[in-house]
Scaffold this motif. Structure first.
Motif, PDB file in Angstrom:
ATOM      1  N   VAL A  86       0.850  -1.190  -0.298  1.00 13.23           N
ATOM      2  CA  VAL A  86       0.132   0.024  -0.114  1.00 13.23           C
ATOM      3  C   VAL A  86       0.694   1.213   0.059  1.00 13.23           C
ATOM      4  CG1 VAL A  86      -1.636   1.334   1.266  1.00 13.23           C
ATOM      5  CG2 VAL A  86      -2.017  -1.218   1.095  1.00 13.23           C
ATOM      6  N   PHE A  87       1.896   1.426   0.946  1.00 11.89           N
ATOM      7  CA  PHE A  87       2.941   2.345   0.928  1.00 11.89           C
ATOM      8  C   PHE A  87       3.454   2.659  -0.557  1.00 11.89           C
ATOM      9  CE2 PHE A  87       2.463   1.375   5.273  1.00 11.89           C
ATOM     10  CZ  PHE A  87       2.669   2.536   6.005  1.00 11.89           C
ATOM     11  N   VAL A  88       4.077   1.477  -1.056  1.00 14.02           N
ATOM     12  CA  VAL A  88       4.630   1.830  -2.427  1.00 14.02           C
ATOM     13  C   VAL A  88       3.630   2.163  -3.566  1.00 14.02           C
ATOM     14  CG1 VAL A  88       5.429   0.063  -4.269  1.00 14.02           C
ATOM     15  CG2 VAL A  88       6.278  -0.245  -1.911  1.00 14.02           C
ATOM     16  N   ASP A  89       2.279   1.672  -3.768  1.00 15.39           N
ATOM     17  CA  ASP A  89       1.484   2.149  -4.497  1.00 15.39           C
ATOM     18  C   ASP A  89       1.128   3.624  -4.436  1.00 15.39           C
ATOM     19  OD1 ASP A  89       1.157  -0.616  -5.378  1.00 15.39           O
ATOM     20  OD2 ASP A  89      -0.720  -0.883  -4.242  1.00 15.39           O
ATOM     21  N   LYS A  90       1.005   4.041  -3.073  1.00 14.28           N
ATOM     22  CA  LYS A  90       0.843   5.633  -2.855  1.00 14.28           C
ATOM     23  C   LYS A  90       2.105   6.124  -3.256  1.00 14.28           C
ATOM     24  CE  LYS A  90      -3.088   5.630  -0.102  1.00 14.28           C
ATOM     25  NZ  LYS A  90      -4.092   6.344  -0.332  1.00 14.28           N
ATOM     26  N   LEU A  91       3.350   5.875  -3.191  1.00 16.84           N
ATOM     27  CA  LEU A  91       4.342   6.528  -3.454  1.00 16.84           C
ATOM     28  C   LEU A  91       4.701   6.501  -4.823  1.00 16.84           C
ATOM     29  CD1 LEU A  91       6.960   8.146  -2.384  1.00 16.84           C
ATOM     30  CD2 LEU A  91       8.025   5.946  -1.938  1.00 16.84           C
ATOM     31  N   GLU A  92       4.230   5.405  -5.673  1.00 16.96           N
ATOM     32  CA  GLU A  92       4.487   5.513  -7.209  1.00 16.96           C
ATOM     33  C   GLU A  92       3.424   6.529  -7.681  1.00 16.96           C
ATOM     34  OE1 GLU A  92       3.313   1.234  -7.821  1.00 16.96           O
ATOM     35  OE2 GLU A  92       5.644   0.893  -8.239  1.00 16.96           O
ATOM     36  N   GLN A  93       2.086   6.629  -6.912  1.00 17.22           N
ATOM     37  CA  GLN A  93       1.311   7.745  -7.449  1.00 17.22           C
ATOM     38  C   GLN A  93       1.815   9.030  -7.169  1.00 17.22           C
ATOM     39  OE1 GLN A  93      -2.404   7.028  -5.351  1.00 17.22           O
ATOM     40  NE2 GLN A  93      -2.419   4.856  -6.054  1.00 17.22           N
ATOM     41  N   ILE A  94       2.468   9.382  -6.278  1.00 15.93           N
ATOM     42  CA  ILE A  94       3.167  10.770  -5.972  1.00 15.93           C
ATOM     43  C   ILE A  94       4.177  10.834  -7.110  1.00 15.93           C
ATOM     44  CG2 ILE A  94       4.542  12.059  -4.520  1.00 15.93           C
ATOM     45  CD1 ILE A  94       2.910  10.457  -2.096  1.00 15.93           C
ATOM     46  N   ILE A  95       5.198   9.965  -7.098  1.00 17.31           N
ATOM     47  CA  ILE A  95       6.375  10.112  -8.129  1.00 17.31           C
ATOM     48  C   ILE A  95       5.537  10.357  -9.498  1.00 17.31           C
ATOM     49  CG2 ILE A  95       8.015   8.914  -9.350  1.00 17.31           C
ATOM     50  CD1 ILE A  95       8.728   7.493  -6.563  1.00 17.31           C
ATOM     51  N   ALA A  96       4.704   9.731 -10.148  1.00 14.13           N
ATOM     52  CA  ALA A  96       3.796   9.929 -11.212  1.00 14.13           C
ATOM     53  C   ALA A  96       3.343  11.330 -11.563  1.00 14.13           C
ATOM     54  CB  ALA A  96       3.083   8.890 -11.308  1.00 14.13           C
ATOM     55  N   ARG A  97       3.240  12.176 -10.606  1.00 13.73           N
ATOM     56  CA  ARG A  97       2.559  13.374 -10.404  1.00 13.73           C
ATOM     57  C   ARG A  97       3.754  14.495 -10.999  1.00 13.73           C
ATOM     58  NH1 ARG A  97      -0.758  14.539  -5.288  1.00 13.73           N
ATOM     59  NH2 ARG A  97      -1.288  16.417  -6.491  1.00 13.73           N
ATOM     60  N   ASP A  98       3.252  15.453 -11.684  1.00  9.52           N
ATOM     61  CA  ASP A  98       4.286  16.429 -12.521  1.00  9.52           C
ATOM     62  C   ASP A  98       4.528  17.486 -11.195  1.00  9.52           C
ATOM     63  OD1 ASP A  98       5.839  18.069 -14.010  1.00  9.52           O
ATOM     64  OD2 ASP A  98       4.132  19.012 -15.195  1.00  9.52           O
ATOM     65  N   LEU A  99       5.345  17.055 -10.456  1.00  5.70           N
ATOM     66  CA  LEU A  99       5.547  18.155  -9.145  1.00  5.70           C
ATOM     67  C   LEU A  99       7.072  18.168  -9.017  1.00  5.70           C
ATOM     68  CD1 LEU A  99       2.841  16.503  -6.884  1.00  5.70           C
ATOM     69  CD2 LEU A  99       2.468  18.620  -8.034  1.00  5.70           C
ATOM     70  N   ASN A 100       7.453  18.994  -8.242  1.00  9.34           N
ATOM     71  CA  ASN A 100       8.899  19.356  -8.113  1.00  9.34           C
ATOM     72  C   ASN A 100       9.445  18.140  -6.858  1.00  9.34           C
ATOM     73  OD1 ASN A 100       8.331  20.444  -5.602  1.00  9.34           O
ATOM     74  ND2 ASN A 100       8.540  22.399  -6.480  1.00  9.34           N
ATOM     75  N   ALA A 101      10.559  17.942  -6.669  1.00  9.60           N
ATOM     76  CA  ALA A 101      10.896  17.049  -5.622  1.00  9.60           C
ATOM     77  C   ALA A 101      10.442  17.181  -4.293  1.00  9.60           C
ATOM     78  CB  ALA A 101      12.474  16.537  -5.714  1.00  9.60           C
ATOM     79  N   SER A 102      10.485  18.518  -3.846  1.00  5.85           N
ATOM     80  CA  SER A 102      10.212  19.138  -2.573  1.00  5.85           C
ATOM     81  C   SER A 102       9.020  18.770  -2.221  1.00  5.85           C
ATOM     82  CB  SER A 102      10.495  20.498  -2.316  1.00  5.85           C
ATOM     83  OG  SER A 102      11.719  21.064  -2.632  1.00  5.85           O
ATOM     84  N   THR A 103       8.104  19.183  -3.248  1.00  7.32           N
ATOM     85  CA  THR A 103       6.584  18.885  -2.963  1.00  7.32           C
ATOM     86  C   THR A 103       6.344  17.304  -2.883  1.00  7.32           C
ATOM     87  OG1 THR A 103       5.964  20.891  -4.298  1.00  7.32           O
ATOM     88  CG2 THR A 103       3.900  19.091  -3.816  1.00  7.32           C
ATOM     89  N   LYS A 104       6.870  16.324  -3.745  1.00  8.37           N
ATOM     90  CA  LYS A 104       6.916  14.876  -3.586  1.00  8.37           C
ATOM     91  C   LYS A 104       7.249  14.341  -2.384  1.00  8.37           C
ATOM     92  CE  LYS A 104       7.092  14.196  -8.439  1.00  8.37           C
ATOM     93  NZ  LYS A 104       7.897  13.436  -9.713  1.00  8.37           N
TER      94      LYS A 104
END
Length: 194
Positions: free
Chosen positions: A65-83
């Protein structure tokens, strides 16, 4: 059909989290887990070899579940600080919303034997590799120090999150864990910026 997709598998996993959190890993007999899951003792052995296999499976399932959530965050077009901030918030939120799981991950897994901890660390690796992607993105775009030691930075990020959650569990979750996420993010970013 794979055992992980069968309803009783999830029932047993969820029951194990509760039983281990309430009784401790060493006091959690398979029979207690079966009773909590509403299945016969023998049913447990259709899905798991032993209690250790249950604990590893709990960690695999829940870490997924943690991995899935983190993959969704990484896929977003955001800067690293926000991610990074979203990762911390998501991690805290998942454990704050499941006190039993927080107890198991922060306290009970630490008391397991070396072989069991090694298996658990193998599961954790996938999550840490994803965390590295955020750190590398920040190093490449200038948000983070391009010369920082990625391994050390990862340990700092994960270690800070881990210790913050453990302290929250030990203090019987008397305060809002998720409220701490932006403060943790700010501290970590200050330590990793050029």
């Amino acid at each position: 059909m794979e055992k992980r997709n069968k309803p009783k598998y999830k029932q047993i996993i969820d029951a194990a989290v509760i039983v281990i959190a309430e009784n401790g890993y060493h006091q959690s007999q398979v029979s207690k887990i079966a009773k909590q899951a509403g299945v016969a003792d023998g049913t447990i052995y259709l899905y798991f070899e032993n209690k250790e296999d249950i604990l590893i499976s709990v960690f695999q399932e829940k870490m997924g579940v943690f991995v899935d959530k983190l993959e969704q965050i990484i896929a977003r077009d955001l800067n690293a600080s926000t991610k990074l901030g979203l990762m911390i918030e998501s991690h805290f939120d998942l454990l704050a919303s499941d006190i039993h799981l927080a107890i198991v991950t922060q306290l009970e897994l630490r008391q397991s034997n070396h072989e069991l901890r090694t298996k658990i660390n193998n599961v954790l690796r996938e999550y840490l590799k994803l965390m590295d992607k955020i750190l590398v993105q920040g190093m490449n775009n200038g948000e983070l120090d391009k010369n920082m030691d990625i391994r050390l930075a990862r340990q700092m990020v994960f270690g800070t999150m881990d210790e913050t959650i453990t302290t929250w569990v030990m203090n019987e979750h008397k305060y809002d864990l998720v409220d701490l996420a932006p403060k943790v993010q700010r501290l970590l970013l200050k330590g990793m910026q050029a």
